[in-house]
Motif scaffolding. Structure first.
Motif, PDB file in Angstrom:
ATOM      1  N   LYS A  24      -4.520  -4.292   7.959  1.00 53.54           N
ATOM      2  CA  LYS A  24      -4.873  -2.875   7.818  1.00 53.54           C
ATOM      3  C   LYS A  24      -3.706  -2.098   7.228  1.00 53.54           C
ATOM      4  O   LYS A  24      -3.889  -1.235   6.371  1.00 53.54           O
ATOM      5  CB  LYS A  24      -5.274  -2.281   9.174  1.00 53.54           C
ATOM      6  CG  LYS A  24      -6.651  -2.690   9.624  1.00 53.54           C
ATOM      7  CD  LYS A  24      -7.029  -2.036  10.934  1.00 53.54           C
ATOM      8  CE  LYS A  24      -8.429  -2.489  11.341  1.00 53.54           C
ATOM      9  NZ  LYS A  24      -8.847  -1.913  12.612  1.00 53.54           N
ATOM     10  N   LEU A  25      -2.501  -2.424   7.676  1.00 54.01           N
ATOM     11  CA  LEU A  25      -1.303  -1.779   7.130  1.00 54.01           C
ATOM     12  C   LEU A  25      -1.168  -2.099   5.642  1.00 54.01           C
ATOM     13  O   LEU A  25      -0.904  -1.218   4.826  1.00 54.01           O
ATOM     14  CB  LEU A  25      -0.059  -2.231   7.891  1.00 54.01           C
ATOM     15  CG  LEU A  25       1.277  -1.714   7.355  1.00 54.01           C
ATOM     16  CD1 LEU A  25       1.337  -0.194   7.436  1.00 54.01           C
ATOM     17  CD2 LEU A  25       2.427  -2.340   8.122  1.00 54.01           C
ATOM     18  N   LEU A  26      -1.371  -3.353   5.286  1.00 55.71           N
ATOM     19  CA  LEU A  26      -1.293  -3.769   3.884  1.00 55.71           C
ATOM     20  C   LEU A  26      -2.331  -3.022   3.049  1.00 55.71           C
ATOM     21  O   LEU A  26      -2.020  -2.506   1.963  1.00 55.71           O
ATOM     22  CB  LEU A  26      -1.498  -5.283   3.762  1.00 55.71           C
ATOM     23  CG  LEU A  26      -1.541  -5.853   2.354  1.00 55.71           C
ATOM     24  CD1 LEU A  26      -0.260  -5.551   1.600  1.00 55.71           C
ATOM     25  CD2 LEU A  26      -1.791  -7.350   2.411  1.00 55.71           C
ATOM     26  N   ALA A  27      -3.556  -2.942   3.544  1.00 52.73           N
ATOM     27  CA  ALA A  27      -4.612  -2.223   2.826  1.00 52.73           C
ATOM     28  C   ALA A  27      -4.259  -0.743   2.685  1.00 52.73           C
ATOM     29  O   ALA A  27      -4.523  -0.128   1.647  1.00 52.73           O
ATOM     30  CB  ALA A  27      -5.950  -2.393   3.553  1.00 52.73           C
ATOM     31  N   PHE A  28      -3.627  -0.200   3.700  1.00 52.69           N
ATOM     32  CA  PHE A  28      -3.264   1.221   3.684  1.00 52.69           C
ATOM     33  C   PHE A  28      -2.173   1.514   2.654  1.00 52.69           C
ATOM     34  O   PHE A  28      -2.243   2.509   1.944  1.00 52.69           O
ATOM     35  CB  PHE A  28      -2.818   1.664   5.085  1.00 52.69           C
ATOM     36  CG  PHE A  28      -2.424   3.108   5.149  1.00 52.69           C
ATOM     37  CD1 PHE A  28      -3.396   4.105   5.144  1.00 52.69           C
ATOM     38  CD2 PHE A  28      -1.090   3.470   5.213  1.00 52.69           C
ATOM     39  CE1 PHE A  28      -3.032   5.442   5.183  1.00 52.69           C
ATOM     40  CE2 PHE A  28      -0.716   4.803   5.253  1.00 52.69           C
ATOM     41  CZ  PHE A  28      -1.688   5.800   5.246  1.00 52.69           C
ATOM     42  N   SER A  30      -1.324  -0.257  -0.022  1.00 50.84           N
ATOM     43  CA  SER A  30      -1.635  -0.653  -1.398  1.00 50.84           C
ATOM     44  C   SER A  30      -2.587   0.355  -2.034  1.00 50.84           C
ATOM     45  O   SER A  30      -3.204   1.173  -1.350  1.00 50.84           O
ATOM     46  CB  SER A  30      -2.234  -2.057  -1.421  1.00 50.84           C
ATOM     47  OG  SER A  30      -3.411  -2.093  -0.666  1.00 50.84           O
ATOM     48  N   GLU A  31      -2.691   0.257  -3.356  1.00 54.49           N
ATOM     49  CA  GLU A  31      -3.585   1.149  -4.101  1.00 54.49           C
ATOM     50  C   GLU A  31      -4.746   0.338  -4.677  1.00 54.49           C
ATOM     51  O   GLU A  31      -4.531  -0.700  -5.295  1.00 54.49           O
ATOM     52  CB  GLU A  31      -2.806   1.801  -5.247  1.00 54.49           C
ATOM     53  CG  GLU A  31      -3.648   2.694  -6.116  1.00 54.49           C
ATOM     54  CD  GLU A  31      -2.891   3.210  -7.330  1.00 54.49           C
ATOM     55  OE1 GLU A  31      -3.533   3.834  -8.185  1.00 54.49           O
ATOM     56  OE2 GLU A  31      -1.673   2.978  -7.430  1.00 54.49           O
ATOM     57  N   ARG A  32      -5.959   0.810  -4.458  1.00 53.62           N
ATOM     58  CA  ARG A  32      -7.139   0.130  -5.014  1.00 53.62           C
ATOM     59  C   ARG A  32      -7.280   0.551  -6.475  1.00 53.62           C
ATOM     60  O   ARG A  32      -7.269   1.741  -6.785  1.00 53.62           O
ATOM     61  CB  ARG A  32      -8.373   0.510  -4.211  1.00 53.62           C
ATOM     62  CG  ARG A  32      -9.575  -0.343  -4.549  1.00 53.62           C
ATOM     63  CD  ARG A  32     -10.785   0.096  -3.713  1.00 53.62           C
ATOM     64  NE  ARG A  32     -11.827  -0.899  -3.813  1.00 53.62           N
ATOM     65  CZ  ARG A  32     -12.222  -1.675  -2.833  1.00 53.62           C
ATOM     66  NH1 ARG A  32     -11.670  -1.570  -1.647  1.00 53.62           N
ATOM     67  NH2 ARG A  32     -13.173  -2.558  -3.015  1.00 53.62           N
TER      68      ARG A  32
END
Length: 153
Positions: A24-28, A30-32
């Motif tokens: 979740k931290l990684l997804a937060f 990073s930029e989609r």
């Protein structure tokens, strides 16, 4: 959206052993990003400051050679690209072009190093991926040399 990214990240081999909270931290952080067919994710020879984790779509990996541009691989969901240039501060080793609509998470050099400091196990998994690529490249080179030697006889 975050749950979808976390689920996709959990299927990426280098993140397979990372717990959900860390994903979740990684997804937060990073930029989609979205690439349309024909768009370039990264270009051979350029400085690399971003790695991409492909969530969906397909890309071709192309290398400029003396005989023109050659396709050397295809990438798809759960593949990571651009990490070599980011980790080792070397020029991009290939050009990567989207062949279909491609969604990816973009990680900057700073984000990547922060991730590796926080989760050292990911560094080992990245080394494993890079070693596999090196082995495949070495085999391809040996095969090419064999074919070239056969042609010159």
């Amino acid at each position: 959206m975050m749950d979808e990214e976390v689920k996709a990240l959990s299927r990426v081999p280098i993140f397979a052993n990372v717990d959900v909270a860390k994903l979740k931290l990684l997804a937060f952080i990073s930029e989609r990003v979205v690439f349309h067919p024909g768009e370039v994710l990264c270009r051979q020879g350029e400085e690399g400051d971003t790695a991409f984790i492909i969530l969906s779509g397909d890309c071709d990996v192309l290398v400029d050679t003396g005989q023109g541009r050659k396709k050397i691989a295809e990438l798809g969901s759960t593949d990571i690209v651009g990490e070599i240039a980011v980790l080792f501060e070397v020029p991009r080793t290939a050009t990567v072009v989207a062949t279909h609509m491609t969604e990816a998470l973009a990680l900057s050099r700073d984000q990547m190093f922060s991730l590796l400091r926080e989760f050292p196990d990911v560094a080992f998994d990245i080394m494993r991926v890079l070693a596999h690529r090196l082995e495949r490249t070495t085999q391809d080179l040996a095969e090419l040399r064999g074919r070239l030697a056969g042609e010159t006889v």
